[in-house]
Design an enzyme around this catalytic site. Structure first.
Site, PDB file in Angstrom:
ATOM      1  N   SER A 138       0.859  -1.178   0.000  1.00 43.05           N
ATOM      2  CA  SER A 138       0.000   0.000   0.000  1.00 43.05           C
ATOM      3  C   SER A 138       0.897   1.229   0.000  1.00 43.05           C
ATOM      4  CB  SER A 138      -0.884  -0.032   1.254  1.00 43.05           C
ATOM      5  OG  SER A 138      -1.577   1.191   1.402  1.00 43.05           O
ATOM      6  N   LYS A 164      -1.291  -1.047  -4.300  1.00 42.63           N
ATOM      7  CA  LYS A 164      -2.458  -0.252  -3.880  1.00 42.63           C
ATOM      8  C   LYS A 164      -2.022   1.192  -3.721  1.00 42.63           C
ATOM      9  CE  LYS A 164      -4.765   0.151   0.611  1.00 42.63           C
ATOM     10  NZ  LYS A 164      -5.373  -0.631   1.710  1.00 42.63           N
ATOM     11  N   LYS A 166      -3.039   5.102  -2.550  1.00 39.19           N
ATOM     12  CA  LYS A 166      -3.974   5.965  -1.841  1.00 39.19           C
ATOM     13  C   LYS A 166      -4.375   7.085  -2.794  1.00 39.19           C
ATOM     14  CE  LYS A 166      -3.891   4.089   2.297  1.00 39.19           C
ATOM     15  NZ  LYS A 166      -5.107   3.533   2.919  1.00 39.19           N
ATOM     16  N   ASP A 191      -7.269   3.121  -2.912  1.00 40.53           N
ATOM     17  CA  ASP A 191      -7.946   3.210  -1.611  1.00 40.53           C
ATOM     18  C   ASP A 191      -8.197   4.678  -1.306  1.00 40.53           C
ATOM     19  OD1 ASP A 191      -8.881   3.053   0.969  1.00 40.53           O
ATOM     20  OD2 ASP A 191      -7.129   2.010   1.791  1.00 40.53           O
ATOM     21  N   GLU A 216     -11.199   0.736  -2.957  1.00 39.64           N
ATOM     22  CA  GLU A 216     -11.446   0.489  -1.532  1.00 39.64           C
ATOM     23  C   GLU A 216     -12.057   1.720  -0.872  1.00 39.64           C
ATOM     24  OE1 GLU A 216      -7.927  -1.013   0.332  1.00 39.64           O
ATOM     25  OE2 GLU A 216      -8.676  -0.699   2.366  1.00 39.64           O
ATOM     26  N   ASP A 241     -13.723  -1.246   3.696  1.00 36.51           N
ATOM     27  CA  ASP A 241     -12.748  -1.300   4.786  1.00 36.51           C
ATOM     28  C   ASP A 241     -13.408  -0.666   6.021  1.00 36.51           C
ATOM     29  OD1 ASP A 241     -10.683  -0.771   6.589  1.00 36.51           O
ATOM     30  OD2 ASP A 241      -9.303   0.084   5.143  1.00 36.51           O
ATOM     31  N   LYS A 265      -9.638  -6.653   8.768  1.00 38.09           N
ATOM     32  CA  LYS A 265      -8.581  -6.290   9.724  1.00 38.09           C
ATOM     33  C   LYS A 265      -9.072  -6.745  11.085  1.00 38.09           C
ATOM     34  CE  LYS A 265      -7.158  -2.092   7.251  1.00 38.09           C
ATOM     35  NZ  LYS A 265      -7.125  -0.610   7.270  1.00 38.09           N
ATOM     36  N   GLY A 293      -3.978  -3.951   6.496  1.00 35.57           N
ATOM     37  CA  GLY A 293      -2.887  -3.667   7.433  1.00 35.57           C
ATOM     38  C   GLY A 293      -3.097  -2.330   8.108  1.00 35.57           C
TER      39      GLY A 293
HETATM   40  O1  OSB Z   1      -6.976   2.135   4.724  1.00 36.21           O
HETATM   41  O2  OSB Z   1      -6.023   0.250   4.613  1.00 36.21           O
HETATM   42  C1  OSB Z   1      -6.050   1.404   5.038  1.00 36.21           C
HETATM   43  C2  OSB Z   1      -2.794   2.240   6.831  1.00 36.21           C
HETATM   44  C3  OSB Z   1      -3.301   2.924   7.922  1.00 36.21           C
HETATM   45  C4  OSB Z   1      -4.650   3.102   8.049  1.00 36.21           C
HETATM   46  C5  OSB Z   1      -5.513   2.619   7.080  1.00 36.21           C
HETATM   47  C6  OSB Z   1      -5.027   1.936   5.984  1.00 36.21           C
HETATM   48  C7  OSB Z   1      -3.634   1.765   5.847  1.00 36.21           C
HETATM   49  C8  OSB Z   1      -2.999   1.123   4.707  1.00 36.21           C
HETATM   50  C9  OSB Z   1      -1.617   0.545   4.903  1.00 36.21           C
HETATM   51  O3  OSB Z   1      -3.486   1.113   3.596  1.00 36.21           O
HETATM   52  C10 OSB Z   1      -1.624  -0.920   5.135  1.00 36.21           C
HETATM   53  C11 OSB Z   1      -0.294  -1.442   5.607  1.00 36.21           C
HETATM   54  O4  OSB Z   1       0.631  -1.522   4.786  1.00 36.21           O
HETATM   55  O5  OSB Z   1      -0.154  -1.785   6.801  1.00 36.21           O
HETATM   56 MG    MG Z   2      -8.274   1.040   3.500  1.00 37.63          MG
END
Ligand code: OSB
Ligand code: MG
Length: 371
Positions: A138, A164, A166, A191, A216, A241, A265, A293
């Site tokens: 991510s 992924k 953001k 995401d 996402e 999510d 999660k 994560g």
């Molecule tokens: O939206 O999945 C998410 C990290 C912090 C809070 C929310 C998210 C995320 C990530 C990173 O997308 C996931 C990771 O590499 O741990």
């Molecule tokens: Mg997410």
């Protein structure tokens, strides 16, 4: 026979991410969290990790609320109600509303301790079937498209199976188009962390030309209805999510057609037992799931790997190698990615060795509670 737990230790940790992580709601670099130690009368230790951040921008929980709920409610419940199996904790904790990350942190430590006492891996104790899990990465919002393209190239080179990105309004379609042009064949997804509304339907329709695996959480963190409307208007699969806190949310989303995929999660849904229930429902209903994560240390990451070894985790998880987050992780050896996979430990419990020196070095304070 009740699980032997002599005391619980809460270690307040502070670790600094190698690179700032930018999302639609802000940027994170210093991470505070708790490592929970459930210690039995023989000195065996089960580890858990709390995943709430310092501020309540992802869910309402924070590092401080996690402490409050564990110390003042969950640990006393555990003290007064011995359990025979970690699966019983979700019911024991049910009178405490929500606060899922606090529940999951403590439950995770008990799961690890229980599996170690039974001399089985956490993955096996949960019913996992894989010896390795597929992983993706991510990538936070980058200052420029060139920096983003360089990062993607490096992660693809390292073998990550899925990228992924953001996104947020203003840094979305053009950026994704540039990435898709540069990497026509990679498994790509975005995401939004709830950055859009239904007024953006026409805008989001442009995603459909980019062959994304999924989008996402495009809409509100507390919505399931509007996502159904959006999913009817776009062909890109929606993955939820933030909207998913329990199996009942998954059932509603499934029935309404709000999404086609679930990001699981354990912290968000209140623990591994709840996560496994969601997994089982999705397996029965043919809904793909993957493991999300929360920028965890190696301890939380090891829990995620065990969870992702269950059969319906058929899409790559946000379970990257330790070196993607930290200069020095608190486990040794660290989590490594090989050909896009992370091995599922077969040693007892979470199956990773905690580097006690590193653990101490990142510990700000310790509180201990006798059960
Ligand atoms: O939206 O999945 C998410 C990290 C912090 C809070 C929310 C998210 C995320 C990530 C990173 O997308 C996931 C990771 O590499 O741990
Ligand atoms: Mg997410």
């Amino acid at each position: 026979m009740p699980i032997d737990i002599a005391r619980i230790q809460l270690r307040r940790m502070r670790m600094r991410l190698k690179h700032p992580f930018g999302t639609s709601f802000g940027t994170l670099q210093n991470k505070e969290f708790f490592i929970i130690e459930a210690i039995d009368s023989a000195g065996e230790t089960g580890y858990g990790e709390s995943v709430a951040f310092s501020a309540p921008w992802y869910t309402e929980e924070t590092v401080e609320t996690n402490l409050h709920i564990m110390r003042d409610f969950l640990i006393p419940l555990l003290k007064n109600n011995p359990v025979n199996h970690p699966d019983e904790l979700s019911r024991l904790f049910a009178p405490i509303r929500r606060n899922n990350m606090a529940k999951a942190a403590l439950e995770g430590a008990v799961w690890d301790l229980y599996a170690k006492q039974q001399n089985v891996s956490l993955a096996a104790a949960l019913g996992g079937t894989r010896s390795r899990v597929e992983v993706g990465v991510s990538i936070g919002i980058q200052p420029t498209i060139n920096e983003l393209l360089e990062k993607i190239a490096a992660y693809v080179e390292e073998g990550y199976k899925r990228i992924k990105l953001k996104i947020k309004p203003g840094q979305d379609i053009d950026m994704l188009k540039a990435v898709r042009n540069a990497f026509p064949d990679i498994a790509l997804m975005a995401d939004a962390n709830s950055a859009y509304t239904l007024e953006d339907i026409q805008h989001l329709k442009q995603l459909d030309a980019l062959q994304l695996l999924m989008i996402e959480q495009p809409l509100a963190h507390n919505d399931i209805i509007d996502h159904a409307k959006l999913q009817q208007s776009i062909t890109t699969p929606i993955c939820l999510d933030e909207s998913i806190h329990a199996l009942s949310d998954v059932e509603k989303a499934h029935r309404l057609g709000s999404c086609q995929i679930i990001n699981v999660k354990s912290g968000r849904v209140g623990g591994l037992t709840a996560a496994r229930r969601i997994h089982d429902y999705c397996l029965e209903n043919n809904m793909p799931v993957w493991c999300g994560g929360m920028l965890e240390s190696g301890i939380g990451r090891a829990h995620n790997i065990a969870l992702a070894s269950l059969p319906q985790f058929i899409l790559p998880g946000d379970i990257s190698g330790s070196d993607r987050y930290w200069d020095k992780d608190i486990i040794d050896p660290e989590i490594v990615v090989q050909d896009g996979y992370v091995a599922v430990p077969d040693k007892p419990g979470i199956g990773v060795t905690v580097d006690q020196q590193a653990l101490e070095a990142f510990t700000k304070s310790i509180k201990s509670y006798h059960l």
